[in-house]
Design a protein around this motif. Structure first.
Motif, PDB file in Angstrom:
ATOM      1  N   UNK A   1      38.206  46.721  55.083  1.00  0.00           N
ATOM      2  CA  UNK A   1      38.407  45.450  54.376  1.00  0.00           C
ATOM      3  C   UNK A   1      39.896  45.233  54.118  1.00  0.00           C
ATOM      4  N   UNK A   2      40.370  44.040  54.412  1.00  0.00           N
ATOM      5  CA  UNK A   2      41.774  43.693  54.185  1.00  0.00           C
ATOM      6  C   UNK A   2      41.945  43.079  52.804  1.00  0.00           C
ATOM      7  N   UNK A   3      43.082  43.321  52.210  1.00  0.00           N
ATOM      8  CA  UNK A   3      43.449  42.685  50.946  1.00  0.00           C
ATOM      9  C   UNK A   3      44.127  41.378  51.307  1.00  0.00           C
ATOM     10  N   UNK A   4      43.444  40.266  51.086  1.00  0.00           N
ATOM     11  CA  UNK A   4      43.990  38.970  51.487  1.00  0.00           C
ATOM     12  C   UNK A   4      44.822  38.319  50.399  1.00  0.00           C
TER      13      UNK A   4
ATOM     14  N   UNK B   1      36.955  41.043  53.408  1.00  0.00           N
ATOM     15  CA  UNK B   1      38.261  41.077  52.751  1.00  0.00           C
ATOM     16  C   UNK B   1      38.028  41.109  51.247  1.00  0.00           C
ATOM     17  N   UNK B   2      39.079  41.456  50.510  1.00  0.00           N
ATOM     18  CA  UNK B   2      38.986  41.436  49.045  1.00  0.00           C
ATOM     19  C   UNK B   2      40.199  40.715  48.471  1.00  0.00           C
ATOM     20  N   UNK B   3      40.053  40.322  47.212  1.00  0.00           N
ATOM     21  CA  UNK B   3      41.145  39.711  46.448  1.00  0.00           C
ATOM     22  C   UNK B   3      41.423  40.601  45.245  1.00  0.00           C
ATOM     23  N   UNK B   4      42.692  40.789  44.938  1.00  0.00           N
ATOM     24  CA  UNK B   4      43.106  41.572  43.786  1.00  0.00           C
ATOM     25  C   UNK B   4      43.826  40.638  42.829  1.00  0.00           C
TER      26      UNK B   4
ATOM     27  N   UNK C   1      49.968  50.460  52.280  1.00  0.00           N
ATOM     28  CA  UNK C   1      49.231  50.567  53.545  1.00  0.00           C
ATOM     29  C   UNK C   1      47.726  50.508  53.302  1.00  0.00           C
ATOM     30  N   UNK C   2      47.285  51.084  52.172  1.00  0.00           N
ATOM     31  CA  UNK C   2      45.877  51.045  51.787  1.00  0.00           C
ATOM     32  C   UNK C   2      45.800  51.212  50.279  1.00  0.00           C
ATOM     33  N   UNK C   3      44.771  50.648  49.689  1.00  0.00           N
ATOM     34  CA  UNK C   3      44.563  50.792  48.250  1.00  0.00           C
ATOM     35  C   UNK C   3      43.235  51.485  48.006  1.00  0.00           C
TER      36      UNK C   3
ATOM     37  N   UNK D   1      45.591  45.787  37.656  1.00  0.00           N
ATOM     38  CA  UNK D   1      45.061  45.009  38.769  1.00  0.00           C
ATOM     39  C   UNK D   1      43.570  45.269  38.916  1.00  0.00           C
ATOM     40  N   UNK D   2      42.815  44.218  39.171  1.00  0.00           N
ATOM     41  CA  UNK D   2      41.374  44.344  39.334  1.00  0.00           C
ATOM     42  C   UNK D   2      40.910  43.838  40.673  1.00  0.00           C
ATOM     43  N   UNK D   3      39.810  44.375  41.173  1.00  0.00           N
ATOM     44  CA  UNK D   3      39.190  43.878  42.405  1.00  0.00           C
ATOM     45  C   UNK D   3      38.330  42.680  42.041  1.00  0.00           C
TER      46      UNK D   3
END
Length: 100
Positions: free
Chosen positions: A8-11, A80-83, A28-30, A92-94
């Protein structure tokens, strides 16, 4: 095995107080963690120094929230996800997190 381009990409990340966020997340990754109703970005680091990659390609490397509908074998299966800012703190939250 999941390939990196399948993760999943962080958009979006609008948490400006994070050292990885400068015009988007540059880690690079969370890792997504947290407890209860709050799914948090465990990679969040409140520094003035900016770090990470030169270009934005951030993915979710691991998800510790087995109670999320998108979690499959501790990997995020969302496209994808939003932070964003977590409701009850300065972390920061998902924002894509959903309870099963």
């Amino acid at each position: 095995m999941t390939l990196n381009h399948d993760l999943a990409h962080v958009t979006e990340c609008n948490v400006t107080g994070c050292g990885y966020n400068h015009d988007g997340c540059h880690a690079s990754a969370i890792t997504i963690g947290g407890v209860g109703d709050q799914a948090s970005c465990a990679t969040f680091i409140p520094l003035n120094a900016k770090g990470g990659l030169d270009r934005v390609v951030t993915t979710v490397g691991a998800c510790q929230r087995g109670d999320c509908v998108h979690n499959e074998s501790l990997e995020c299966a969302a496209d994808s996800i939003r932070v964003g800012a977590a409701a009850a703190s300065a972390t920061a939250g998902c924002l894509t997190f959903e309870h099963r």
